[in-house]
Every structure is written in structure tokens, then in C-alpha cells.
Design an enzyme around this catalytic site. Structure first.
Site, PDB file in Angstrom:
ATOM      1  N   ASN A  34     104.457 -65.182  10.399  1.00  0.00           N
ATOM      2  CA  ASN A  34     103.873 -65.221   9.367  1.00  0.00           C
ATOM      3  C   ASN A  34     103.424 -63.555   8.949  1.00  0.00           C
ATOM      4  OD1 ASN A  34     102.039 -65.236   7.060  1.00  0.00           O
ATOM      5  ND2 ASN A  34     100.711 -66.669   7.719  1.00  0.00           N
TER       6      ASN A  34
ATOM      7  N   ARG B 130     106.970 -68.168   7.430  1.00  0.00           N
ATOM      8  CA  ARG B 130     106.363 -68.333   6.023  1.00  0.00           C
ATOM      9  C   ARG B 130     106.663 -67.396   5.203  1.00  0.00           C
ATOM     10  NH1 ARG B 130     100.446 -66.521   4.401  1.00  0.00           N
ATOM     11  NH2 ARG B 130     100.293 -67.791   2.497  1.00  0.00           N
TER      12      ARG B 130
ATOM     13  N   HIS C 260      99.588 -72.508  -0.857  1.00  0.00           N
ATOM     14  CA  HIS C 260      99.010 -73.281   0.092  1.00  0.00           C
ATOM     15  C   HIS C 260      99.894 -74.339   0.121  1.00  0.00           C
ATOM     16  CE1 HIS C 260      94.692 -71.459  -0.207  1.00  0.00           C
ATOM     17  NE2 HIS C 260      95.409 -70.648   0.724  1.00  0.00           N
TER      18      HIS C 260
ATOM     19  N   ARG D  71      87.931 -63.598  -4.441  1.00  0.00           N
ATOM     20  CA  ARG D  71      88.825 -63.795  -5.750  1.00  0.00           C
ATOM     21  C   ARG D  71      87.796 -64.397  -6.688  1.00  0.00           C
ATOM     22  NH1 ARG D  71      93.827 -66.192  -2.842  1.00  0.00           N
ATOM     23  NH2 ARG D  71      94.634 -64.421  -1.596  1.00  0.00           N
TER      24      ARG D  71
ATOM     25  N   ARG E 145      80.329 -68.259   5.946  1.00  0.00           N
ATOM     26  CA  ARG E 145      79.136 -68.322   7.151  1.00  0.00           C
ATOM     27  C   ARG E 145      77.903 -67.171   6.914  1.00  0.00           C
ATOM     28  NH1 ARG E 145      83.127 -68.488  12.093  1.00  0.00           N
ATOM     29  NH2 ARG E 145      84.184 -67.310  10.242  1.00  0.00           N
TER      30      ARG E 145
ATOM     31  N   GLU F 131      99.644 -75.251   9.633  1.00  0.00           N
ATOM     32  CA  GLU F 131     100.832 -74.609   8.752  1.00  0.00           C
ATOM     33  C   GLU F 131     102.048 -74.174   9.613  1.00  0.00           C
ATOM     34  OE1 GLU F 131      99.111 -72.280   4.939  1.00  0.00           O
ATOM     35  OE2 GLU F 131      97.640 -72.539   6.631  1.00  0.00           O
TER      36      GLU F 131
HETATM   37  P1  AMP Z   1      90.260 -69.735   6.554  1.00  0.00           P
HETATM   38  O1  AMP Z   1      90.682 -68.477   5.559  1.00  0.00           O
HETATM   39  O2  AMP Z   1      90.861 -71.196   6.211  1.00  0.00           O
HETATM   40  O3  AMP Z   1      90.544 -69.178   8.101  1.00  0.00           O
HETATM   41  O4  AMP Z   1      88.751 -69.832   6.483  1.00  0.00           O
HETATM   42  C1  AMP Z   1      87.644 -68.817   6.776  1.00  0.00           C
HETATM   43  C2  AMP Z   1      86.360 -69.099   6.041  1.00  0.00           C
HETATM   44  O5  AMP Z   1      85.916 -70.300   6.787  1.00  0.00           O
HETATM   45  C3  AMP Z   1      85.299 -68.006   6.114  1.00  0.00           C
HETATM   46  O6  AMP Z   1      84.607 -67.852   4.983  1.00  0.00           O
HETATM   47  C4  AMP Z   1      84.397 -68.689   7.163  1.00  0.00           C
HETATM   48  O7  AMP Z   1      83.379 -68.343   6.995  1.00  0.00           O
HETATM   49  C5  AMP Z   1      84.436 -70.123   6.790  1.00  0.00           C
HETATM   50  N1  AMP Z   1      83.629 -70.948   7.976  1.00  0.00           N
HETATM   51  C6  AMP Z   1      84.361 -71.076   9.010  1.00  0.00           C
HETATM   52  N2  AMP Z   1      83.581 -71.987   9.761  1.00  0.00           N
HETATM   53  C7  AMP Z   1      82.284 -72.312   9.073  1.00  0.00           C
HETATM   54  C8  AMP Z   1      81.435 -73.218   9.149  1.00  0.00           C
HETATM   55  N3  AMP Z   1      80.786 -73.515  10.248  1.00  0.00           N
HETATM   56  N4  AMP Z   1      80.447 -73.317   8.180  1.00  0.00           N
HETATM   57  C9  AMP Z   1      80.777 -72.364   7.029  1.00  0.00           C
HETATM   58  N5  AMP Z   1      81.988 -71.695   6.957  1.00  0.00           N
HETATM   59  C10 AMP Z   1      82.754 -71.792   7.618  1.00  0.00           C
END
Ligand code: AMP
Length: 397
Positions: A7, A90, A179, A238, A282, A381
Site C-alpha cells: 500500500n 492497493r 474505502h 477533512r 483520542r 483490507e
Molecule cells: P484509522 O485511521 O482507522 O487508523 O483510525 C485512527 C483514529 O482512530 C485516530 O483518530 C485515533 O485517535 C482513533 N482511535 C483509536 N483508538 C481509539 C479509542 N480507543 N478511542 C477513540 N479513538 C480512537
């Protein structure tokens, strides 16, 4: 039979090597800061992360280091590159040319180049990755798996923008959706779990990038991302859907160029723009818990937008059997899942707080009596790409 999944991003790349006899991950890793000072690669070996800092001027050099690491005796992963039967890539944009994954040949490469104007930030990196593998692993089949492919089943009433129709015929301006590999993977998992293939499912891929898809009997019928991944939900940086008139208004008021405006919409908006704290959920949730009002507002806007899509997609499909949460936030945040579903009891959605108290694993989180089943399904994925790659190449190898 081993399959390498690649990817490629503009300055980074992720990889996974899978043994498809048992769908087990052999290793995974990533390369960061390609073409930038401080470049390095990271490879996971038996639960341990090995980070190596090395000059990586381009994707070809980066992939050469990855391939060398895969056969490096100190890691004991594979003894020769000949063990890799095929490589799955990807690819972000396949436009209308691809409704499913495809073996890459010269015609496909030419088509990908034609799609570049539709995904100028992503497709060039994907193309460079494919070319580098063709050079480094001659004779090994390459497969392209497109983010857009799954959504090619949408009908014109979903994908045509209400612009002059020639904007579609002349410039290919339409909704494509992204996605797709993730939405397809998690919806197929739910169809397996529920033992039915006639389900009406809304899948919520909530991460730094975020989108919602309506899936009726295995087919994408609507999705929140559009011509680009900018449309739809509020995301890390975004804006998601806004009134298009804001763009010319702000360009004039703030004296912005097209690039500056694009930068604002893609990199300075969303959760980051509203909270002023971070693009990471977070951080923003931690700030909100301490009383930071704009962080709370950013989260409220995000959750309301997801709710709007879920409910409107149930109406589009004329019913709803299941909602799926996936992506970093969807898989991990019980609070977001709860607050998004809250208020949808009237349409048969009821979360069980105890079941919802789960992270990162497959779970049914709706209550026993909930008419609509709600699931957490960790997306994968890379496995979906490897499966498609295997399917298309197994007769060749
Ligand atoms: P991704 O782009 O799918 O890797 O998701 C990343 C996002 O998921 C980030 O903004 C992280 O802060 C959020 N994330 C991961 N774990 C948690 C959690 N326990 N609570 C809230 N947000 C989370």
C-alpha cells in the site's frame, strides 16, 4: 502460497506478507519519510518491531530494502523471494474502468495513468509502487485492488451530481466512493455471521478518514465519500460535506489560492479545525473530558453527521438489518458507537452497554431485543487484497 500486499502512499508505504495456506500474517511493516531526511523502515518479526534508519530516496529503493529484509536470515521470515507467488497492490482510484480487482498488465497501467487526474495525491504513488515491484520481482504477477471498485454498483441517482450533465461526460465528475475494500470486507463478515446474503447493512468505517456505506444484498448502493474522499463525514482533518458556496466566499474573503483552499478543506478542517486541538480522536476526546468546549463541539458534529448518514441510508434501502462499526475509532471507541446509535431506538437500534464495552475485536454489541443487529468488525483490507490477489493468480502459479 505467499502473497505480498503493498500500500504505497506519497512518502510512505505499508506492507504485509501473508501465507495464504492458512491466511496467517508472516510479517508486516511500514516505510516512512521516503524521499525525506530521516527515512526509515519498520518490520515486525515475532511480535518485535525492528526499526532501521537508512537513506530511502524513492519508492524503488524503499521496496528493495523491504524485499531484502524479508529474506534477511536474521529475521528468519522466508529464505527466498521465489516463495512470494504474487503481489497485491492497493490502488486508490479505478474510476469507472474497474468494478473489481484486476491483474495488472500494460493496458491496466495506462488506465491507472488516466485515472491520475482524479486522484492526484494517491494514484501516482500506487503506480510507482507497481513499477518498482515489476522491476524488482520480474515475472511475479501483480494485482490491483481498488478503493473505488466496490461502489461501482451504485446507480446514477446516487452517483450523479446535480451539475450540468456534461461535467460528468466531459470530465468524469461523479461520485466514486472510497474505502470500498474495507466496506466490502466487513459487510461480507456480517453476512457470514448472520448466515444471510440478502441483508441491508450500513457500514461505518470511522478512522482518520471516515465513510459510511449502504449495502443491499452485498452491493454498495450509496456511500458518503464522493468525487474525492473529501465528501461526507467530518474526518480527522477533512471538512466532509459543506455548502459548496463557502469555497468561493472564503477564497475571496481570505484571499486564498486554489491550493490554499484545498489545503484548508483537506488538512486544516474536520476534528482538527473545529477543536483546534488535534486531528486524533483520542486527543480530542481527552480534551473534551477536561471541559474543552470546542473539542466537545467537534465530537458532537462528527457523531451527528454519522447518525444522519446511517438513518438516511436505512431509508434509501427501505430497511436495516445491521450496522457495522470499523476503523480505528469504530473498532475502539465504545462511547462513539453508543452516542451515534443513541436516538435510533425508534428504528429498532438498541445497544447493549455491556456488550459494547469491547475494543478491537469482533463483537455483536446490540441488545438481545434489538431489531437491527449492531456489530464491531475489525477491518482487514490487507487480507481482502491478498484474497483477491490469490483468486486472480492461483491458476497462473
Ligand atoms: P484509522 O485511521 O482507522 O487508523 O483510525 C485512527 C483514529 O482512530 C485516530 O483518530 C485515533 O485517535 C482513533 N482511535 C483509536 N483508538 C481509539 C479509542 N480507543 N478511542 C477513540 N479513538 C480512537
Amino acid at each position: 502460497m505467499k502473497i505480498l500486499v503493498i500500500n504505497c502512499g506519497s512518502s510512505s508505504l505499508k506492507f504485509q506478507l501473508l501465507d495464504m495456506e492458512n491466511e496467517k500474517l508472516i510479517t508486516s511493516g511500514l516505510v516512512e519519510r521516503i524521499g525525506i531526511e530521516g527515512s526509515c523502515y519498520l518490520i515486525n518479526v515475532a511480535g518485535e518491531k525492528h526499526r532501521v534508519y537508512v537513506d530511502l530516496p524513492d519508492h524503488s529503493v524503499a521496496l528493495k530494502h523491504v524485499l531484502d529484509a524479508l529474506v534477511d536470515p536474521q529475521y528468519g521470515l522466508i529464505s527466498s523471494l521465489d516463495e512470494i507467488s504474487a503481489v497485491g497492490h492497493r490502488v486508490v482510484h479505478g474510476a469507472e474502468a474497474y468494478a473489481s480487482s484486476v491483474m495488472i498488465d500494460d493496458d491496466v497501467m495506462n488506465e491507472l495513468i488516466k485515472c491520475t487526474e482524479l486522484a492526484p495525491l494517491h494514484n501516482p504513488a500506487n503506480i510507482i509502487g507497481i513499477e518498482a515491484i515489476q522491476q524488482l520481482m520480474p515475472g511475479v504477477p501483480n494485482v490491483g485492488v481498488f478503493d473505488t471498485a466496490f461502489h461501482q454498483t451504485m446507480e446514477p441517482s446516487s452517483y450523479i451530481y446535480a451539475l450540468p450533465y456534461e461535467m460528468y461526460t466531459k470530465h468524469r465528475v461523479r461520485r466514486y466512493g472510497f474505502h470500498g475494500t474495507s466496506h466490502k470486507y466487513v459487510s461480507e463478515r456480517v453476512a457470514d455471521i448472520m448466515g444471510r446474503d440478502d441483508l441491508k447493512i450500513v457500514t461505518c468505517h470511522l478512522g482518520n478518514g471516515a465513510s459510511v456505506t449502504a449495502i443491499d444484498s452485498g452491493k454498495s448502493v450509496d456511500t458518503s465519500m464522493g468525487f474525492t474522499p473529501l465528501e461526507g463525514l467530518v474526518m480527522g482533518t477533512r471538512s466532509g460535506q459543506i455548502d459548496p458556496a463557502i469555497i468561493s466566499f472564503l477564497m475571496e474573503k481570505e484571499n486564498l489560492t486554489i491550493n490554499e483552499m484545498n489545503d484548508m478543506l483537506n488538512k486544516k478542517s474536520g476534528i482538527l479545525g473545529v477543536s483546534g486541538v488535534s486531528s486524533d480522536f483520542r486527543d480530542v476526546e481527552a480534551a473534551a473530558a477536561e471541559g474543552h468546549e470546542r473539542s466537545q463541539l467537534a465530537l458532537d458534529i462528527f457523531r451527528r453527521r454519522v447518525k444522519r448518514y446511517v438513518a438516511s441510508y436505512a431509508a434509501v434501502m427501505g430497511g436495516l438489518d445491521a450496522i457495522v462499526f470499523t476503523g480505528g475509532l469504530g473498532e475502539n471507541s465504545a462511547e462513539d458507537r453508543k452516542l451515534i446509535c443513541d436516538g435510533m431506538q425508534f428504528m429498532g437500534v438498541e445497544i447493549d452497554d455491556e456488550r459494547n464495552n469491547t475494543r478491537g475485536v469482533e463483537a455483536e454489541i446490540s441488545s438481545e431485543n434489538s431489531k437491527v443487529k449492531v456489530f464491531v468488525i475489525p477491518t482487514n483490507e490487507e487480507l481482502a487484497i491478498a484474497r483477491d490477489t490469490l483468486k486472480l493468480t492461483k491458476d497462473l502459479i
